[in-house]
Design an enzyme around this catalytic site. Structure first.
Site, mmCIF file in Angstrom:
data_model
loop_
_atom_site.group_PDB
_atom_site.id
_atom_site.type_symbol
_atom_site.label_atom_id
_atom_site.label_comp_id
_atom_site.label_asym_id
_atom_site.label_seq_id
_atom_site.Cartn_x
_atom_site.Cartn_y
_atom_site.Cartn_z
ATOM 1 N N ARG A 66 0.797 -1.166 0.013
ATOM 2 C CA ARG A 66 -0.043 -0.038 -0.020
ATOM 3 C C ARG A 66 0.901 1.336 -0.176
ATOM 4 O O ARG A 66 1.136 1.780 0.995
ATOM 5 C CB ARG A 66 -1.046 -0.006 1.143
ATOM 6 C CG ARG A 66 -1.711 1.154 1.441
ATOM 7 C CD ARG A 66 -2.891 1.344 0.227
ATOM 8 N NE ARG A 66 -3.727 0.476 0.507
ATOM 9 C CZ ARG A 66 -4.589 0.109 -0.507
ATOM 10 N NH1 ARG A 66 -4.555 0.783 -1.630
ATOM 11 N NH2 ARG A 66 -5.285 -1.004 -0.405
ATOM 12 N N ARG A 89 1.166 -6.417 -9.806
ATOM 13 C CA ARG A 89 1.701 -5.799 -8.496
ATOM 14 C C ARG A 89 1.691 -7.097 -7.590
ATOM 15 O O ARG A 89 2.382 -6.539 -6.451
ATOM 16 C CB ARG A 89 0.681 -4.712 -8.221
ATOM 17 C CG ARG A 89 -0.608 -5.295 -7.829
ATOM 18 C CD ARG A 89 -1.507 -3.984 -7.276
ATOM 19 N NE ARG A 89 -2.957 -4.625 -7.072
ATOM 20 C CZ ARG A 89 -3.826 -3.580 -6.409
ATOM 21 N NH1 ARG A 89 -3.407 -2.499 -5.926
ATOM 22 N NH2 ARG A 89 -5.168 -4.243 -5.944
ATOM 23 N N HIS A 167 0.346 3.724 -10.539
ATOM 24 C CA HIS A 167 -0.504 4.175 -9.361
ATOM 25 C C HIS A 167 0.278 4.876 -8.328
ATOM 26 O O HIS A 167 0.319 4.351 -6.954
ATOM 27 C CB HIS A 167 -1.147 2.805 -8.738
ATOM 28 C CG HIS A 167 -2.336 3.155 -8.230
ATOM 29 N ND1 HIS A 167 -2.557 3.703 -6.872
ATOM 30 C CD2 HIS A 167 -3.732 2.440 -8.289
ATOM 31 C CE1 HIS A 167 -3.873 4.005 -6.596
ATOM 32 N NE2 HIS A 167 -4.457 3.132 -7.112
ATOM 33 N N ASP A 212 -12.138 9.919 -6.777
ATOM 34 C CA ASP A 212 -11.627 8.927 -7.803
ATOM 35 C C ASP A 212 -12.213 9.223 -8.898
ATOM 36 O O ASP A 212 -13.091 8.755 -9.453
ATOM 37 C CB ASP A 212 -12.397 7.798 -6.867
ATOM 38 C CG ASP A 212 -11.676 6.412 -7.434
ATOM 39 O OD1 ASP A 212 -12.081 5.481 -6.884
ATOM 40 O OD2 ASP A 212 -10.885 6.333 -8.484
ATOM 41 N N GLU A 271 -2.214 9.266 -11.175
ATOM 42 C CA GLU A 271 -1.605 8.212 -11.715
ATOM 43 C C GLU A 271 -1.612 8.251 -13.270
ATOM 44 O O GLU A 271 -2.653 8.554 -13.989
ATOM 45 C CB GLU A 271 -2.491 6.974 -11.479
ATOM 46 C CG GLU A 271 -2.726 6.618 -9.613
ATOM 47 C CD GLU A 271 -4.089 6.040 -9.599
ATOM 48 O OE1 GLU A 271 -4.781 6.259 -8.559
ATOM 49 O OE2 GLU A 271 -4.323 5.083 -10.368
HETATM 50 O O1 TA6 Z 1 -6.882 4.436 -8.607
HETATM 51 C C1 TA6 Z 1 -7.613 4.555 -7.646
HETATM 52 C C2 TA6 Z 1 -8.425 3.265 -7.416
HETATM 53 O O2 TA6 Z 1 -8.738 2.379 -8.652
HETATM 54 C C3 TA6 Z 1 -9.527 3.561 -6.301
HETATM 55 O O3 TA6 Z 1 -10.863 3.021 -6.806
HETATM 56 C C4 TA6 Z 1 -8.993 2.706 -5.164
HETATM 57 O O4 TA6 Z 1 -9.737 1.400 -5.349
HETATM 58 C C5 TA6 Z 1 -7.633 2.601 -5.426
HETATM 59 O O5 TA6 Z 1 -7.254 2.385 -6.698
HETATM 60 C C6 TA6 Z 1 -7.121 1.559 -4.559
HETATM 61 O O6 TA6 Z 1 -7.351 0.237 -5.143
HETATM 62 P P1 TA6 Z 1 -6.674 -0.956 -4.260
HETATM 63 O O7 TA6 Z 1 -6.830 -2.317 -5.010
HETATM 64 O O8 TA6 Z 1 -4.901 -0.811 -4.290
HETATM 65 O O9 TA6 Z 1 -7.170 -1.158 -2.918
#
Ligand code: TA6
Length: 314
Positions: A66, A89, A167, A212, A271
């Site tokens: 994370r 990932r 991301h 988002d 991103e």
């Molecule tokens: O990039 C934004 C997003 O798609 C959000 O919708 C949120 O889910 C975030 O990514 C994090 O996603 P994750 O799968 O890492 O919890």
């Protein structure tokens, strides 16, 4: 200490996971885990961390780390039937000892080439053979560059399509003091409203609640201004037409086990992505997606990245 040690060091990280540390003479550094091909640290020449990694991040497969720069491939978020953000990932990548030559060689010695190839396991969920080469370079001035080269190695003549994102989690002092320039007046898909399409207002974007959004066909330069730190991140991108902006705010923050309840105040994801139009590759074809991050004193940037001006400037 040998010069090689300075620039590239392969060592053990959290939970004994393999990582590569990149260093530049002036003091900047970066760290990349082979798990996920995941950049988890980028520090300037004062040793200040520029990326956000949650204090609750889990460094253990199959959970994605994370923070830092997760690589979303072959699917962005839930734009398809695979697990959210695809599987790259949470795979273990290898160091690519013989990468095909790059057209433009950067002067930096602080770079590493990683490679991910489709495994038997992957072929069960995504029946396509690919080679994903990732070069992570730390420039002499401390800029961080990621170049992805994805090749279709299918032998059955089949093309494949994918969506993609770097991301990136930027570390910010206080989200309510941050503004993003370069996305004004653009159309976006709002993930909080069933991906409905809207048009952004004309001013720089600021933050006071969960966001988002997937901005479509953005300029190649976007700036994230951290007023309190007097710091501006400049994101330059090629081959990645879209840009996603995400902050979970308080409720979603509490709902994520690997994210601290108050941490949404100190991070922002911007991103570089290809989401609206999937990328399609025929066998033998290769796609390239580049992101370059730099952190500069804010005085350098403010107001210069209004799309109308950016489009006029080189
Ligand atoms: O990039 C934004 C997003 O798609 C959000 O919708 C949120 O889910 C975030 O990514 C994090 O996603 P994750 O799968 O890492 O919890």
């Amino acid at each position: 200490m040998t010069s090689e040690k300075v620039h590239v060091e392969v060592c053990k990280g959290v939970n004994g996971l393999d990582k590569v540390v990149l260093r530049e003479i002036r003091g900047s550094s970066a760290e990349v885990y082979l798990y996920g091909g995941h950049v988890t640290s980028w520090k300037n020449d004062h040793g200040e961390e520029l990326l956000f990694v949650s204090s609750k991040a889990i460094f253990k497969p199959p959970k994605a780390i994370r923070g830092g720069i997760p690589i979303c491939f072959p699917q962005f978020s839930n734009h398809g039937s695979l697990e959210p953000h695809g599987f790259a990932r949470n795979r273990v990548w290898s160091i690519d000892s013989e990468p095909p030559p790059f057209p433009l060689n950067s002067s930096s010695k602080a770079f590493i080439d990683l490679i991910l190839k489709s495994s038997e396991e992957d072929l069960k969920t995504w029946p396509h053979s690919f080679e994903f080469r990732l070069r992570v370079t730390l420039g002499p001035g401390g800029d961080l560059m990621l170049i992805s080269r994805i090749r279709n190695t299918n032998t059955d003549g089949k093309a494949f399509s994918f969506t993609f994102a770097y991301h990136t989690y930027f570390s910010v002092s206080d989200i309510s003091e941050v503004r993003v320039e370069g996305l004004e007046t653009l159309d976006y898909l709002d993930n909080l409203q069933n991906k409905e399409r809207f048009t952004e207002q004309g001013d720089a974007i600021t933050f006071e609640s969960e966001v988002d959004k997937i901005y479509l066909s953005t300029p190649t330069k976007i700036a994230i201004l951290d007023h309190e730190k007097k710091r501006t991140f400049v994101l330059r991108k090629d081959g990645l037409p879209d840009a996603v902006v995400w902050n979970p705010w308080d409720k979603k923050a509490k709902a994520m086990a690997d994210f601290g309840d108050e941490e949404y105040k100190h991070m922002l994801c911007v991103e570089a992505a290809a989401v609206e139009k999937a990328i399609t590759l025929k066998p033998g074809e290769e796609w390239r997606g580049r992101q370059e991050l730099s952190a500069v004193p804010s005085s350098y940037c403010s107001g210069q990245l209004d799309p109308r001006r950016v489009l006029q400037s080189t």
